[in-house]
Motif scaffolding. Structure first.
Motif, short mmCIF file in Angstrom:
data_model
loop_
_atom_site.label_atom_id
_atom_site.label_comp_id
_atom_site.label_asym_id
_atom_site.label_seq_id
_atom_site.Cartn_x
_atom_site.Cartn_y
_atom_site.Cartn_z
N TYR A 47 0.56 -0.95 -0.15
CA TYR A 47 -0.27 0.02 -0.32
C TYR A 47 1.10 1.49 -0.10
CZ TYR A 47 -4.23 -2.49 0.82
OH TYR A 47 -4.86 -3.53 0.80
N LEU A 48 0.46 1.74 -0.73
CA LEU A 48 1.24 3.36 -0.78
C LEU A 48 0.35 4.38 -0.35
CD1 LEU A 48 3.12 3.12 -4.55
CD2 LEU A 48 3.77 3.03 -1.63
N GLN A 49 0.56 5.25 0.29
CA GLN A 49 0.21 7.18 0.75
C GLN A 49 1.40 8.00 0.45
OE1 GLN A 49 -1.34 6.60 5.28
NE2 GLN A 49 -3.40 7.93 4.78
N LEU A 56 -5.83 4.99 0.49
CA LEU A 56 -4.59 4.46 0.91
C LEU A 56 -4.65 3.64 -0.96
CD1 LEU A 56 -4.06 2.24 4.03
CD2 LEU A 56 -2.96 3.38 2.88
N TYR A 57 -3.41 3.59 -1.45
CA TYR A 57 -4.02 2.25 -2.54
C TYR A 57 -2.76 0.96 -2.49
CZ TYR A 57 -4.39 7.14 -4.49
OH TYR A 57 -5.31 8.51 -4.40
N LYS A 58 -4.05 0.26 -3.04
CA LYS A 58 -3.32 -1.03 -3.22
C LYS A 58 -2.43 -1.57 -4.24
CE LYS A 58 -3.92 -6.12 -2.85
NZ LYS A 58 -4.23 -7.28 -2.57
N PRO A 69 10.19 -3.53 -15.52
CA PRO A 69 8.78 -3.51 -14.45
C PRO A 69 7.43 -2.91 -15.18
CG PRO A 69 11.06 -2.90 -14.13
CD PRO A 69 10.46 -2.04 -15.72
N VAL A 70 6.17 -3.42 -14.20
CA VAL A 70 5.12 -2.78 -14.49
C VAL A 70 5.06 -2.09 -12.94
CG1 VAL A 70 4.58 -3.87 -16.83
CG2 VAL A 70 3.90 -4.75 -14.54
N CYS A 71 3.68 -1.33 -13.16
CA CYS A 71 3.39 -0.81 -11.82
C CYS A 71 1.92 -1.24 -12.05
CB CYS A 71 3.68 0.45 -11.21
SG CYS A 71 3.20 1.01 -9.77
N ILE A 72 0.43 -1.35 -11.26
CA ILE A 72 -0.84 -1.80 -11.61
C ILE A 72 -0.90 -0.76 -9.74
CG2 ILE A 72 -2.82 -2.98 -11.56
CD1 ILE A 72 -0.63 -4.24 -13.75
N VAL A 73 -1.93 -0.11 -9.77
CA VAL A 73 -3.18 0.03 -9.04
C VAL A 73 -4.01 -0.76 -9.09
CG1 VAL A 73 -3.90 2.09 -7.51
CG2 VAL A 73 -1.80 2.32 -8.27
N THR A 74 -4.39 -1.30 -8.16
CA THR A 74 -5.57 -2.04 -8.18
C THR A 74 -6.26 -2.23 -6.56
OG1 THR A 74 -4.47 -3.65 -6.09
CG2 THR A 74 -3.79 -4.44 -8.50
N GLU A 75 -6.68 -1.15 -6.09
CA GLU A 75 -7.42 -0.88 -5.37
C GLU A 75 -7.08 0.95 -4.49
OE1 GLU A 75 -8.04 -3.34 -2.22
OE2 GLU A 75 -8.04 -4.98 -3.43
N PRO A 76 -7.55 1.29 -4.95
CA PRO A 76 -9.45 1.40 -5.24
C PRO A 76 -9.25 2.01 -6.68
CG PRO A 76 -8.67 4.17 -4.58
CD PRO A 76 -7.55 3.31 -4.11
N ASP A 77 -10.62 1.49 -7.57
CA ASP A 77 -10.51 2.12 -8.92
C ASP A 77 -10.46 2.85 -8.75
OD1 ASP A 77 -11.34 2.07 -11.67
OD2 ASP A 77 -12.69 -0.37 -11.35
N SER A 133 4.77 6.80 -5.69
CA SER A 133 4.01 7.33 -4.82
C SER A 133 3.74 8.43 -5.22
CB SER A 133 4.81 7.55 -3.66
OG SER A 133 4.37 8.20 -2.47
N ALA A 134 5.22 9.15 -6.24
CA ALA A 134 4.67 10.45 -6.38
C ALA A 134 3.49 10.41 -7.69
CB ALA A 134 6.02 11.07 -7.12
N TRP A 135 3.77 9.78 -8.54
CA TRP A 135 2.81 9.66 -9.38
C TRP A 135 1.07 9.72 -8.99
CZ3 TRP A 135 -2.02 7.28 -10.69
CH2 TRP A 135 -2.43 7.15 -12.61
#
Length: 163
Positions: A47-49, A56-58, A69-77, A133-135
């Motif tokens: 989780y990042l905040q 919080l973002y999962k 590399p890939v970075c995917i935010v799964t929660e929240p949508d 986190s910056a994104w």
């Protein structure tokens, strides 16, 4: 046959192994880390905040040797949060992980003829965690202002990325 300069370059800047990437994630990042695909992939879930006032973002960060590399935010949508607006600086998610794939850095892009800002000589944990986190911070600003202040190269998610 490899040229002398390419061999020297590899010795000066060795590719970081999946085992070392795993250790870096474990030592500096809260969350779950796994080695997958016969020791060719490391995956971090956590989780990042971006700020103390942020949600919080999962996030899942997945790196396979010889791939980007890939970075995917799964929660929240994020698409729900964006109320249907096109989210800037994202890619079409072609992975098996459900969520929004973030554009965190300029990869090697054919039409721009530029070298990637991320290299396999870098630790994913040291780059992707702060970049994500910056994104997310700039995403929250964009939700409020409808202006992207995070910089980057404008694209519609269809850049031809070279691996």
């Amino acid at each position: 046959m490899a040229t002398k300069s390419s061999i020297l370059s590899q010795l000066e800047n060795p590719v970081i192994s999946i085992a070392d990437q795993y250790i870096a994630f474990k030592s500096c990042c809260k969350g779950d880390v796994a080695i997958l695909d016969n020791d060719k992939t490391v995956q971090w879930t956590g989780y990042l905040q971006p700020t103390p006032l942020s949600r919080l973002y999962k996030v899942i960060i997945k790196y396979t040797l010889n791939k980007l590399p890939v970075c995917i935010v799964t929660e929240p949508d994020l698409k729900v949060l964006a109320s249907g607006e096109a989210i800037p600086h994202t890619y079409q998610n072609n992975t098996s992980i459900k969520g929004t794939q973030l554009c965190l850095y300029l990869p090697k892009v054919k039409k721009l003829n530029k070298v990637s800002e991320w290299q396999p000589t870098m630790f994913v944990a040291d780059t992707f965690i702060p970049w994500a986190s910056a994104w997310l911070f700039y995403f929250e600003c964009w939700l409020s202002t409808e202006n992207w202040h995070g910089g980057g190269v404008e694209h519609d998610g269809s850049l031809e990325v070279l691996e």
